[in-house]
Design a protein around this motif. Structure first.
Motif, short mmCIF file in Angstrom:
data_model
loop_
_atom_site.label_atom_id
_atom_site.label_comp_id
_atom_site.label_asym_id
_atom_site.label_seq_id
_atom_site.Cartn_x
_atom_site.Cartn_y
_atom_site.Cartn_z
N GLU A 61 45.97 14.89 19.08
CA GLU A 61 46.24 15.59 20.28
C GLU A 61 45.96 17.05 20.35
N ALA B 161 42.20 16.78 21.07
CA ALA B 161 42.11 16.64 22.44
C ALA B 161 42.52 17.82 23.41
N ASN B 162 43.23 18.58 23.03
CA ASN B 162 43.52 19.76 23.65
C ASN B 162 42.64 20.90 23.53
N LEU C 3 40.00 20.18 25.99
CA LEU C 3 40.11 20.48 27.25
C LEU C 3 40.28 21.65 27.59
N GLY D 190 37.82 18.33 32.69
CA GLY D 190 39.04 17.72 32.89
C GLY D 190 39.20 16.22 33.87
N GLY E 89 40.88 14.41 31.51
CA GLY E 89 41.11 13.79 30.56
C GLY E 89 39.94 13.59 29.53
N LYS F 226 48.57 11.17 26.45
CA LYS F 226 48.17 11.29 28.02
C LYS F 226 46.73 11.64 28.36
N GLN F 227 46.24 12.26 27.29
CA GLN F 227 44.89 13.11 27.44
C GLN F 227 43.73 12.10 27.36
#
Length: 418
Positions: free
Chosen positions: A209, A212-213, A216, A223, A225, A246-247
């Motif tokens: 996660e 992923a962040n 983004l 984005g 996602g 959720k990403q």
């Protein structure tokens, strides 16, 4: 005077090469060979026999191979039929930015009999894993360890996390190639690299996660996602990411289990998916002494394994299962079919499968040589990956286009031109 040409002589590895020979005697048997040395000095070679046409010419888009390492009309056959001179070696590009693989093509005016020492003609072909302008940045941010590839241009670009399997470390060749086609890609290491754990005893999804962040937050990443592409253990993690994070809007799972496989339970905040037991009594050995692991991971539908199934019905994004039906390492088609059944049971339709008869475990970019079996860290014997060369080559070519189309469609909302 005979001449050998290859067009283009320098290009990305997923660009086909047109090989021709001219100035030869009409209807003559000739031999074409290909060879390359990887960055460790290991030699890979292939050869095929042909007959020139009535004009003394040879065009591999039309001429069938009459023998050698493949048969029939396959313009890129000399590339995908490359074999190591020593068993259990896998061709894998390490330096993806600065140097290409250099393949030597040689033409000999003989066929089936002993090949002369000196070729009639030869040419070198450069096969790159990154396009001009692709930028690579080593990433050490927070816990994240990897390499970030950014295409040339202003962007924004769809963001991808790229994951490999049980070999660990940092593998970059697919990430750099995807970046060459307009994706911003993080090749993510998750064990056995720098200060990461040497063994994969637990999979902390908060690490993924964080990655992923990171993607983004980059100003050139589009984005809201990201996509994830994973093979083998990486495919298993890809599915878990899609289920919990959720990403993740698009996930490509290439020949992986859809269950938490031993010894790696998944943890996300307070949630835990325990690891399934492995039944090592099911290990088999094939005729070349490679370890057939296909049936070791227990069936996820067994009652005692239900808690170990990754809850993919929670995934909000789209799921694409790429399956080689001759996978010798994971019963990936069965896992994918049971996953699609599970989605339907929960009223979901966000998954689909592309199954390839004759394809093995390591489905890689187009015209990569099929690796039948190779050494893998942590195993006392070589692992059997499976596959039939011609079918595997066709699968790689088709799947590569489909993966890019899938990622573009679900990360940008537009149809790909592929």
């Amino acid at each position: 005077m005979s001449q050998l040409t290859a067009t283009p002589e320098s290009a990305l590895v997923d660009v086909p090469v047109h090989i021709r020979a001219t100035g030869l005697p009409p209807s003559q048997l000739v031999t074409l060979t290909a060879s390359l040395k990887d960055e460790k000095g290991s030699l890979f070679q292939s050869r095929a026999f042909f007959r020139t046409d009535g004009n003394g010419e040879l065009d591999l888009t039309r001429a069938p191979a009459l023998g050698g390492d493949y048969l029939g009309v396959h313009p890129m056959g000399l590339f995908w039929s490359l074999k190591p001179d020593k068993m259990f070696r896998r061709l894998m590009k390490r330096d993806v930015i600065n140097t290409p693989f250099e393949i030597t093509l040689e033409l000999y005016e003989s066929g089936f009999t002993q090949i002369p020492e000196t070729p009639t003609a030869s040419i070198k072909v450069k096969r790159w894993y990154s396009a001009p302008g692709v930028q690579r940045t080593q990433i050490r941010k927070g816990r994240i360890r990897g390499a970030f590839f950014l295409p040339p241009g202003e962007g924004p670009f769809p963001g991808i996390i790229d994951l490999f399997g049980g070999i660990g470390g940092l593998v970059e060749f697919r990430a750099s190639l995807l970046a060459s086609h307009g994706f911003a890609v993080l090749a993510l290491a998750y064990f056995n690299f720098e200060d990461l754990p040497t063994q994969l005893l637990e999979i902390d999804l908060e690490y993924f996660e964080e990655a992923a962040n990171f993607l983004l937050a980059h100003p050139k990443v589009q984005g809201p996602g990201i996509g994830v592409v994973g093979v083998s253990k990486g495919a298993e993690i890809t599915l878990a990411m899609a289920s919990f994070l959720k990403q993740v809007e698009a996930a490509v799972c290439i020949n992986g289990p859809t269950i938490a496989s031993e010894p790696s339970p998944y943890r996300y905040k307070e949630l835990v998916v325990p690891a399934s037991n492995l039944n090592y009594e099911r290990v088999e050995f094939n005729s070349i002494g490679a370890m057939v692991y296909r049936n070791v991971i227990l069936n996820p539908l067994n009652e005692h394994n239900q808690s170990c199934v990754i809850p993919l019905e929670k995934a909000q994004g789209q799921l694409l299962f790429i399956v080689g039906e001759s996978d010798g390492c994971v019963n990936s088609k069965k896992f994918a079919e049971e996953s699609l059944d599970r989605l339907r049971l929960h009223g979901k339709s966000n998954g689909r499968m592309l199954a390839y008869p004759g394809a093995g475990h390591l489905i890689e970019p187009p015209w990569s040589p099929m690796c039948y079996a190779s050494w893998s860290p942590g195993f006392p014997f070589p692992l059997f990956w499976g596959g039939e060369p011609e079918a595997h080559a066709a699968a790689q070519e088709h799947a590569w286009a489909e993966v890019q189309k899938f990622l573009r469609q679900h990360l940008t909302g537009t149809k790909s031109k592929l």
